[in-house]
Design a protein around this motif. Structure first.
Motif, PDB file in Angstrom:
ATOM      1  N   GLN A  14      46.075  29.342  26.950  1.00  0.00           N
ATOM      2  CA  GLN A  14      47.522  29.370  27.617  1.00  0.00           C
ATOM      3  C   GLN A  14      47.699  30.908  28.001  1.00  0.00           C
ATOM      4  O   GLN A  14      48.236  31.401  29.326  1.00  0.00           O
ATOM      5  N   GLU A  15      47.432  31.733  27.125  1.00  0.00           N
ATOM      6  CA  GLU A  15      47.599  33.186  27.596  1.00  0.00           C
ATOM      7  C   GLU A  15      46.745  33.809  28.673  1.00  0.00           C
ATOM      8  O   GLU A  15      47.439  34.579  29.297  1.00  0.00           O
ATOM      9  N   LEU A  16      45.662  33.388  28.746  1.00  0.00           N
ATOM     10  CA  LEU A  16      44.590  33.742  29.916  1.00  0.00           C
ATOM     11  C   LEU A  16      45.112  33.428  31.268  1.00  0.00           C
ATOM     12  O   LEU A  16      45.317  33.876  32.269  1.00  0.00           O
ATOM     13  N   ASN A  17      45.543  32.202  31.300  1.00  0.00           N
ATOM     14  CA  ASN A  17      46.020  31.284  32.341  1.00  0.00           C
ATOM     15  C   ASN A  17      47.183  32.046  33.034  1.00  0.00           C
ATOM     16  O   ASN A  17      47.662  32.287  34.172  1.00  0.00           O
ATOM     17  N   ALA A  18      48.149  32.459  31.992  1.00  0.00           N
ATOM     18  CA  ALA A  18      49.345  32.919  32.357  1.00  0.00           C
ATOM     19  C   ALA A  18      49.269  34.321  32.901  1.00  0.00           C
ATOM     20  O   ALA A  18      49.849  34.708  33.792  1.00  0.00           O
ATOM     21  N   ARG A  19      48.377  35.263  32.316  1.00  0.00           N
ATOM     22  CA  ARG A  19      48.069  36.325  32.750  1.00  0.00           C
ATOM     23  C   ARG A  19      47.130  36.410  33.981  1.00  0.00           C
ATOM     24  O   ARG A  19      47.515  37.271  34.874  1.00  0.00           O
ATOM     25  N   ALA A  20      46.393  35.397  34.155  1.00  0.00           N
ATOM     26  CA  ALA A  20      45.678  35.346  35.632  1.00  0.00           C
ATOM     27  C   ALA A  20      46.666  35.176  36.505  1.00  0.00           C
ATOM     28  O   ALA A  20      46.633  35.935  37.751  1.00  0.00           O
ATOM     29  N   ASP A  31      40.499  40.058  41.279  1.00  0.00           N
ATOM     30  CA  ASP A  31      39.100  39.897  40.550  1.00  0.00           C
ATOM     31  C   ASP A  31      39.439  39.514  39.259  1.00  0.00           C
ATOM     32  O   ASP A  31      38.755  38.412  38.658  1.00  0.00           O
ATOM     33  N   HIS A  32      40.153  40.294  38.781  1.00  0.00           N
ATOM     34  CA  HIS A  32      40.479  39.988  37.150  1.00  0.00           C
ATOM     35  C   HIS A  32      41.167  38.753  36.923  1.00  0.00           C
ATOM     36  O   HIS A  32      40.885  38.029  35.803  1.00  0.00           O
ATOM     37  N   ALA A  33      41.937  38.326  37.840  1.00  0.00           N
ATOM     38  CA  ALA A  33      42.903  37.235  37.652  1.00  0.00           C
ATOM     39  C   ALA A  33      41.585  35.898  37.959  1.00  0.00           C
ATOM     40  O   ALA A  33      41.757  34.808  36.890  1.00  0.00           O
TER      41      ALA A  33
END
Length: 67
Positions: A14-20, A31-33
């Protein structure tokens, strides 16, 4: 996997998806997203695979899940 690991994977996903999502709005963060989004999806799939394997093993005490 135990429930603690699954909970941690859910949280990280969830954190990765929000940050992306946040990074995708910045021109230099695309690119990072994409990488973070792919990691989030991969984590969800690993969790899903764990659930499928648990069903294949059967209830605890019978077969590999109970060994």
């Amino acid at each position: 996997m135990d429930q603690n690991t699954i909970d941690r994977l859910n949280s990280i996903s969830q954190e990765l998806n929000a940050r992306a999502h946040a990074l995708s709005k910045a021109a230099d963060g695309r690119d990072h997203a994409l990488i973070m989004s792919a990691l989030g999806i991969m984590i969800e799939e690993v969790r899903s695979l764990d659930q499928k394997v648990a069903r294949l093993d059967g209830p605890k005490g019978i077969g590999a899940a109970g060994s």
